[in-house]
Design a protein around this motif. Sequence first.
Motif, mmCIF file in Angstrom:
data_model
loop_
_atom_site.group_PDB
_atom_site.id
_atom_site.type_symbol
_atom_site.label_atom_id
_atom_site.label_comp_id
_atom_site.label_asym_id
_atom_site.label_seq_id
_atom_site.Cartn_x
_atom_site.Cartn_y
_atom_site.Cartn_z
ATOM 1 N N GLY A 69 10.653 1.631 -18.947
ATOM 2 C CA GLY A 69 10.208 1.797 -17.496
ATOM 3 C C GLY A 69 9.107 1.103 -17.169
ATOM 4 N N TYR A 70 8.149 0.519 -17.874
ATOM 5 C CA TYR A 70 7.238 -0.339 -17.675
ATOM 6 C C TYR A 70 7.867 -1.931 -17.439
ATOM 7 N N ARG A 71 8.773 -2.354 -18.182
ATOM 8 C CA ARG A 71 9.573 -3.375 -18.198
ATOM 9 C C ARG A 71 10.280 -3.402 -16.758
ATOM 10 N N VAL A 72 10.678 -2.451 -16.454
ATOM 11 C CA VAL A 72 11.350 -2.371 -15.060
ATOM 12 C C VAL A 72 10.013 -2.607 -13.996
ATOM 13 N N LEU A 73 9.200 -2.068 -14.128
ATOM 14 C CA LEU A 73 8.150 -2.209 -13.037
ATOM 15 C C LEU A 73 7.727 -3.553 -13.041
ATOM 16 N N GLN A 74 7.619 -4.150 -14.020
ATOM 17 C CA GLN A 74 7.238 -5.650 -14.121
ATOM 18 C C GLN A 74 8.101 -6.552 -13.475
ATOM 19 N N ARG A 75 9.299 -6.132 -13.607
ATOM 20 C CA ARG A 75 10.438 -6.919 -12.957
ATOM 21 C C ARG A 75 10.693 -6.866 -11.623
ATOM 22 N N LEU A 76 10.219 -5.673 -11.180
ATOM 23 C CA LEU A 76 10.289 -5.486 -9.721
ATOM 24 C C LEU A 76 9.209 -6.045 -8.628
ATOM 25 N N VAL A 77 8.146 -6.307 -9.616
ATOM 26 C CA VAL A 77 6.874 -6.647 -8.506
ATOM 27 C C VAL A 77 7.373 -8.153 -7.683
ATOM 28 N N PRO A 78 8.076 -8.917 -7.972
ATOM 29 C CA PRO A 78 8.440 -9.982 -7.354
ATOM 30 C C PRO A 78 9.259 -9.736 -6.127
ATOM 31 N N PHE A 79 9.848 -8.535 -6.143
ATOM 32 C CA PHE A 79 10.700 -8.186 -5.054
ATOM 33 C C PHE A 79 9.785 -7.629 -3.685
ATOM 34 N N GLU A 80 8.582 -7.412 -4.061
ATOM 35 C CA GLU A 80 7.481 -7.016 -3.134
ATOM 36 C C GLU A 80 7.866 -5.779 -2.582
ATOM 37 N N PRO A 81 7.787 -4.653 -3.336
ATOM 38 C CA PRO A 81 8.148 -3.391 -3.021
ATOM 39 C C PRO A 81 7.060 -2.848 -1.965
ATOM 40 N N LYS A 82 7.178 -1.742 -1.212
ATOM 41 C CA LYS A 82 6.431 -1.273 -0.768
ATOM 42 C C LYS A 82 5.095 -0.536 -1.676
ATOM 43 N N GLU A 83 5.686 0.125 -2.815
ATOM 44 C CA GLU A 83 5.040 0.545 -3.620
ATOM 45 C C GLU A 83 5.905 1.046 -4.939
ATOM 46 N N LEU A 84 5.167 0.838 -6.043
ATOM 47 C CA LEU A 84 5.630 1.051 -7.378
ATOM 48 C C LEU A 84 4.977 2.493 -7.863
ATOM 49 N N LEU A 85 5.854 3.468 -8.204
ATOM 50 C CA LEU A 85 5.299 4.763 -8.582
ATOM 51 C C LEU A 85 5.699 5.242 -10.192
ATOM 52 N N TYR A 86 5.016 5.845 -10.919
ATOM 53 C CA TYR A 86 5.578 6.557 -12.144
ATOM 54 C C TYR A 86 5.258 7.808 -11.983
ATOM 55 N N TYR A 87 6.180 8.633 -12.895
ATOM 56 C CA TYR A 87 5.976 9.900 -13.279
ATOM 57 C C TYR A 87 6.294 10.089 -15.003
ATOM 58 N N ASP A 88 5.113 10.268 -15.635
ATOM 59 C CA ASP A 88 5.091 10.417 -17.048
ATOM 60 C C ASP A 88 4.094 11.273 -17.457
#
Length: 362
Positions: free
Chosen positions: A175-194
């Motif tokens: 999950g964390y590696r996915v978040l890291q890889r999504l950063v350059p796509f400039e999402p509105k927000e990255l959220l997590y549930y854990d």
Amino acid sequence: MVKVLAILYDGGEHAVQQPKLLGTTENSLGLKPYCEEQGWEYVVTSSKEGKDSEFQKHIKDADVLITTPFHPGYLTADLIKTAKNLKLCITAGVGSDHIDLNAANERKISVLEVTGSNVVSVAEHVVMSILLLVRNFVPAHEQIMAGDWNVAAIAKDAYDLEAKVIGTLGAGRIGYRVLQRLVPFEPKELLYYDYQSLPADAEKAVNARRVEDLKEFLGQLDVLTINCPLHETTRGIINKETLSYLKKGAWIVNTARGALCVAEDVAAALESGHIAGYAGDVWAQQPAPSDHPWRSMRGPHGNGNGMVAHYSGTTLDAQQRYAAGTKKILDNWRTGSAQTPSDIIVTDGEYATKAYGQREKK
Ligand code: NAI
């Protein structure tokens, strides 16, 4: 004599063409010479279902069981009862839900996996799957292969990933590696549930926000990526009710485990257009039956299905890592050396990881 039993998938001609396919019965995780050196019996088979299977036959006197999540040998509580000599189960890969961990604990059988061995492989697949859904890639490709050309038919369901809200259910290694890889796509927000919070510096590095209520979490998402293990409290966590919390048109990528989602509920949500897509590589039963709804489900425009066989974590790079890790675990066991703590799922009758549910220590 020590008996090691490995349940692997058959490679056939592919294993001959590609010797790096270590996870096949033919190439046997490269462990044959090692087992021979020790004078151990090493039984390797893909036959795993039913009472006449090689799995059920050999588990009765095996000391060590090696399995992979890709072609899982389901070690149920009933089978554990028949496995009189079993001491160690090694998952060549990550995710040991195909083993009844509570029953293993009752018998004090240790279950270890090669933690981290394929987490990058899966994270890359997740990013690919998010993109192929959001950009409506599969129907676009099918159209070209069929000899057609119709830009509007494809573009009417194609979006940018930029400025979307993306959330991961489970923010561990993958999950964390996915978040890291999504950063350059400039999402509105990255959220997590854990239920385990990320360390503050890790959270800050990807600018992610934790949402503690599942309904509130799901309700904000354009894209849901599922990256938690399958255990008692996550089985069926995505179902008719929780799907209804998602915004209409959300996309789901699940490379964690098929049984985290109720298959029929996902298919109904896609077919009605409530969700715009579902992609992933994991199925509650593997190999998946030929009539599984996820093989044929499509959205109202024939779009939104990004399913493949379970291979995201079994790239050739990953196979090298989990084969080496399996040998290391086996060798530690042989020599009585300490195992890498993060590889241990259950041992001495207890869960050694916090990832398989919130449990009180006995
Ligand atoms: P991990 O142990 O590093 O992270 C799992 C995270 O999920 C932990 O932070 C844990 O607290 C969280 N979690 C557990 N229960 C939860 C719940 N009820 N709600 C929210 N979060 C919860 O595991 P890793 O390496 O990230 O792998 C995750 C899963 O991905 C594996 O267990 C396996 O099922 C799957 N996987 C799939 C592969 C594939 O080829 N498709 C390959 C490797 C793993």
